[in-house]
Motif scaffolding. Structure first.
Motif, PDB file in Angstrom:
ATOM      1  N   ASP A 228       0.764  -1.244  -0.055  1.00  0.00           N
ATOM      2  CA  ASP A 228       0.033  -0.098   0.099  1.00  0.00           C
ATOM      3  C   ASP A 228       0.801   1.344  -0.060  1.00  0.00           C
ATOM      4  OD1 ASP A 228      -2.233  -1.536   0.167  1.00  0.00           O
ATOM      5  OD2 ASP A 228      -2.274  -1.599   2.164  1.00  0.00           O
ATOM      6  N   LEU A 229       2.142   1.224  -0.197  1.00  0.00           N
ATOM      7  CA  LEU A 229       3.109   2.350   0.195  1.00  0.00           C
ATOM      8  C   LEU A 229       3.631   2.672  -1.326  1.00  0.00           C
ATOM      9  CD1 LEU A 229       5.081   1.494   3.307  1.00  0.00           C
ATOM     10  CD2 LEU A 229       3.156   3.034   3.002  1.00  0.00           C
ATOM     11  N   GLY A 230       4.020   3.800  -1.414  1.00  0.00           N
ATOM     12  CA  GLY A 230       4.286   4.370  -2.673  1.00  0.00           C
ATOM     13  C   GLY A 230       6.098   4.882  -2.516  1.00  0.00           C
ATOM     14  N   GLY A 231       6.343   5.352  -1.248  1.00  0.00           N
ATOM     15  CA  GLY A 231       7.660   5.717  -1.092  1.00  0.00           C
ATOM     16  C   GLY A 231       7.861   6.076   0.415  1.00  0.00           C
ATOM     17  N   VAL A 232       8.949   6.582   0.863  1.00  0.00           N
ATOM     18  CA  VAL A 232       9.249   7.138   2.174  1.00  0.00           C
ATOM     19  C   VAL A 232       9.967   8.552   2.098  1.00  0.00           C
ATOM     20  CG1 VAL A 232       9.758   4.815   2.795  1.00  0.00           C
ATOM     21  CG2 VAL A 232      11.672   6.275   2.230  1.00  0.00           C
ATOM     22  N   GLU A 233       9.787   9.106   3.059  1.00  0.00           N
ATOM     23  CA  GLU A 233      10.625  10.442   3.277  1.00  0.00           C
ATOM     24  C   GLU A 233      11.452  10.595   4.395  1.00  0.00           C
ATOM     25  OE1 GLU A 233       8.517  14.736   2.706  1.00  0.00           O
ATOM     26  OE2 GLU A 233       8.498  14.183   4.892  1.00  0.00           O
ATOM     27  N   TRP A 234      12.568  10.560   4.288  1.00  0.00           N
ATOM     28  CA  TRP A 234      13.458  10.526   5.650  1.00  0.00           C
ATOM     29  C   TRP A 234      14.295  11.771   5.821  1.00  0.00           C
ATOM     30  CZ3 TRP A 234      18.754  11.172   6.291  1.00  0.00           C
ATOM     31  CH2 TRP A 234      19.204  10.776   7.439  1.00  0.00           C
ATOM     32  N   ARG A 235      13.945  12.538   6.831  1.00  0.00           N
ATOM     33  CA  ARG A 235      14.750  13.702   6.997  1.00  0.00           C
ATOM     34  C   ARG A 235      15.603  13.543   8.223  1.00  0.00           C
ATOM     35  NH1 ARG A 235      13.519  14.385   3.069  1.00  0.00           N
ATOM     36  NH2 ARG A 235      12.023  15.842   1.940  1.00  0.00           N
ATOM     37  N   ALA A 236      16.910  13.919   8.193  1.00  0.00           N
ATOM     38  CA  ALA A 236      18.031  13.729   9.311  1.00  0.00           C
ATOM     39  C   ALA A 236      17.638  14.613  10.314  1.00  0.00           C
ATOM     40  CB  ALA A 236      19.354  14.184   8.670  1.00  0.00           C
TER      41      ALA A 236
ATOM     42  N   ARG B 259       8.486   9.511   7.338  1.00  0.00           N
ATOM     43  CA  ARG B 259       7.233   9.622   6.955  1.00  0.00           C
ATOM     44  C   ARG B 259       7.085   8.505   5.800  1.00  0.00           C
ATOM     45  NH1 ARG B 259       3.604  12.774   3.423  1.00  0.00           N
ATOM     46  NH2 ARG B 259       5.422  14.010   2.563  1.00  0.00           N
ATOM     47  N   LEU B 260       5.771   7.559   5.894  1.00  0.00           N
ATOM     48  CA  LEU B 260       5.461   6.667   4.782  1.00  0.00           C
ATOM     49  C   LEU B 260       4.410   7.436   3.814  1.00  0.00           C
ATOM     50  CD1 LEU B 260       5.160   3.656   7.104  1.00  0.00           C
ATOM     51  CD2 LEU B 260       7.195   4.569   5.605  1.00  0.00           C
ATOM     52  N   LEU B 261       4.705   7.349   2.678  1.00  0.00           N
ATOM     53  CA  LEU B 261       3.822   7.701   1.641  1.00  0.00           C
ATOM     54  C   LEU B 261       3.069   6.571   0.891  1.00  0.00           C
ATOM     55  CD1 LEU B 261       6.542   9.962  -0.442  1.00  0.00           C
ATOM     56  CD2 LEU B 261       5.218  10.523   1.541  1.00  0.00           C
ATOM     57  N   SER B 262       1.597   6.809   1.102  1.00  0.00           N
ATOM     58  CA  SER B 262       0.841   5.986   0.616  1.00  0.00           C
ATOM     59  C   SER B 262       0.887   5.877  -1.082  1.00  0.00           C
ATOM     60  CB  SER B 262      -0.650   6.207   0.798  1.00  0.00           C
ATOM     61  OG  SER B 262      -0.916   7.528   0.299  1.00  0.00           O
ATOM     62  N   ARG B 263       0.497   4.792  -1.603  1.00  0.00           N
ATOM     63  CA  ARG B 263       0.650   4.515  -2.957  1.00  0.00           C
ATOM     64  C   ARG B 263      -0.248   5.679  -3.717  1.00  0.00           C
ATOM     65  NH1 ARG B 263       3.144   0.942  -5.883  1.00  0.00           N
ATOM     66  NH2 ARG B 263       3.148  -0.340  -4.234  1.00  0.00           N
ATOM     67  N   GLY B 264       0.571   6.258  -4.950  1.00  0.00           N
ATOM     68  CA  GLY B 264      -0.306   7.391  -5.504  1.00  0.00           C
ATOM     69  C   GLY B 264      -0.173   8.740  -4.962  1.00  0.00           C
ATOM     70  N   GLU B 265       0.447   8.929  -3.494  1.00  0.00           N
ATOM     71  CA  GLU B 265       0.538  10.038  -3.015  1.00  0.00           C
ATOM     72  C   GLU B 265       1.460  10.986  -3.428  1.00  0.00           C
ATOM     73  OE1 GLU B 265       1.356  11.911   1.644  1.00  0.00           O
ATOM     74  OE2 GLU B 265       0.813   9.797   1.235  1.00  0.00           O
ATOM     75  N   ASP B 266       1.007  12.544  -3.630  1.00  0.00           N
ATOM     76  CA  ASP B 266       1.967  13.324  -4.018  1.00  0.00           C
ATOM     77  C   ASP B 266       2.894  13.404  -2.827  1.00  0.00           C
ATOM     78  OD1 ASP B 266       3.305  15.594  -4.990  1.00  0.00           O
ATOM     79  OD2 ASP B 266       1.526  16.911  -5.549  1.00  0.00           O
ATOM     80  N   PRO B 267       4.115  13.496  -2.925  1.00  0.00           N
ATOM     81  CA  PRO B 267       5.034  13.618  -1.764  1.00  0.00           C
ATOM     82  C   PRO B 267       5.119  15.199  -1.458  1.00  0.00           C
ATOM     83  CG  PRO B 267       6.417  13.309  -3.632  1.00  0.00           C
ATOM     84  CD  PRO B 267       4.953  13.048  -3.837  1.00  0.00           C
ATOM     85  N   ASP B 268       4.743  16.147  -2.362  1.00  0.00           N
ATOM     86  CA  ASP B 268       4.826  17.432  -2.081  1.00  0.00           C
ATOM     87  C   ASP B 268       3.535  18.222  -1.753  1.00  0.00           C
ATOM     88  OD1 ASP B 268       7.612  17.511  -2.987  1.00  0.00           O
ATOM     89  OD2 ASP B 268       6.969  17.854  -4.980  1.00  0.00           O
ATOM     90  N   ALA B 269       2.425  17.399  -1.671  1.00  0.00           N
ATOM     91  CA  ALA B 269       1.225  18.022  -1.305  1.00  0.00           C
ATOM     92  C   ALA B 269       0.935  18.045   0.414  1.00  0.00           C
ATOM     93  CB  ALA B 269       0.174  16.795  -1.402  1.00  0.00           C
ATOM     94  N   PRO B 270       0.252  19.136   0.682  1.00  0.00           N
ATOM     95  CA  PRO B 270       0.127  19.380   2.058  1.00  0.00           C
ATOM     96  C   PRO B 270      -0.279  18.362   2.988  1.00  0.00           C
ATOM     97  CG  PRO B 270      -1.032  21.229   0.545  1.00  0.00           C
ATOM     98  CD  PRO B 270      -0.819  19.933  -0.071  1.00  0.00           C
TER      99      PRO B 270
END
Length: 283
Positions: free
Chosen positions: A169-177, A186-197
């Motif tokens: 169900d995931l589309g990617g990850v966002e890791w911040r040091a 942060r886990l991104l759901s499939r199809g989610e825009d990573p830049d969306a609010p």
């Protein structure tokens, strides 16, 4: 290639088609390197290699991975400093000559630059887990779980309850040091825009916050890389566009450079013939 370069914190062994990096486990070795242990990096995953000065008169040999070739580099997204760059080998000044020879020889064996079609370097293997500021994250290879801490989690996360995320169900990850308490995964759901609010990480049930000794780089980054690799592996394969033929002048220049390395003894007969045939096939 057969070369071996021993530097501070790591040893690089150059094979016929890859570089095996073995990281030391001493107390002065960055914890990220100790966590990684060793990594095999195929030549096909490397875009370029360079040699430059380092602190205290030392020299630094650095490989730059191709975009999309290494899940660890993709998850880090350029946030690692020189001291924790797993593709940077610092050597004593007296090792500058063999380092330069290895760099030149490796450069002649690399393929064309540009993004890789898929990950070529292995991610750390699950199961993996780390304790964050507001919870605990675990990954068994198929599911990511966030279990919230009663001392650190926000009311929004407590209301949402502990979370489980299937890789499918995931589309990617966002890791911040982390900067103090500001790091997050942060886990991104499939199809989610990573830049969306989206909600801030401390109030987002799809994110876990780390810092202040919790979920440091050597724990959270390999975790993020393993999840990202699993997500990409399950993603539908997109049609690969037909690759345009290379500029003949560029091919000729690369063959000329390869010939110079061969004449100087930095490239063997077998390596020269194999790489020349590979370049000619791109015409």
């Amino acid at each position: 290639m057969g070369d071996v370069l021993a530097g501070f914190h790591a040893v690089w062994e150059f094979g016929s088609d890859s570089v095996l990096i073995r990281y030391e486990r001493g107390i002065r070795t960055p914890k990220l390197f100790q966590a990684l242990g060793e990594r095999r990096v195929p030549f096909a995953a490397i875009e370029r290699v360079s040699l430059g000065p380092a602190r205290r008169g030392a020299v630094a040999l650095r490989m730059v991975p191709r975009a999309g070739a290494d899940p660890l580099a993709e998850a880090a997204a350029g946030q690692l400093g020189e001291g924790t760059d797993p593709y940077r080998l610092v050597l004593p000044a007296e090792r500058a000559v063999p380092a330069e020879e290895s760099a030149g020889r490796l450069s002649g064996l690399l393929g064309p630059p540009g993004p890789a079609d898929g990950f070529l370097v292995a991610a750390p293997e699950p199961p993996l887990a780390f304790k964050a500021y507001d919870g605990k994250a675990s990954f068994d290879g198929t599911t990511v779980r966030f279990r919230w801490s009663w001392t650190g989690a926000s009311s929004e996360k407590w209301k949402a309850g502990d979370r489980s995320f299937a890789v499918a169900d995931l589309g990617g990850v966002e890791w911040r040091a982390s900067q103090a308490r500001e790091g997050h995964l942060r886990l991104l759901s499939r199809g989610e825009d990573p830049d969306a609010p989206h909600a801030p990480p401390d109030r987002n049930p799809a994110a876990i916050v780390f810092g202040l000794g919790y979920g440091q780089v050597h724990e959270s980054l390999p975790f993020a890389a393993a999840v990202l690799e699993a997500v990409r592996r399950r993603a539908p394969k997109a049609a690969v566009p037909r690759q345009a033929r290379r500029d003949p002048a560029d091919i000729a220049e690369r063959i000329r450079h390869l010939g110079e390395l061969h004449r100087s003894g930095l490239v063997t007969d077998e390596e020269f013939s194999s790489k020349k045939a590979e370049l000619l096939a791109e015409l």
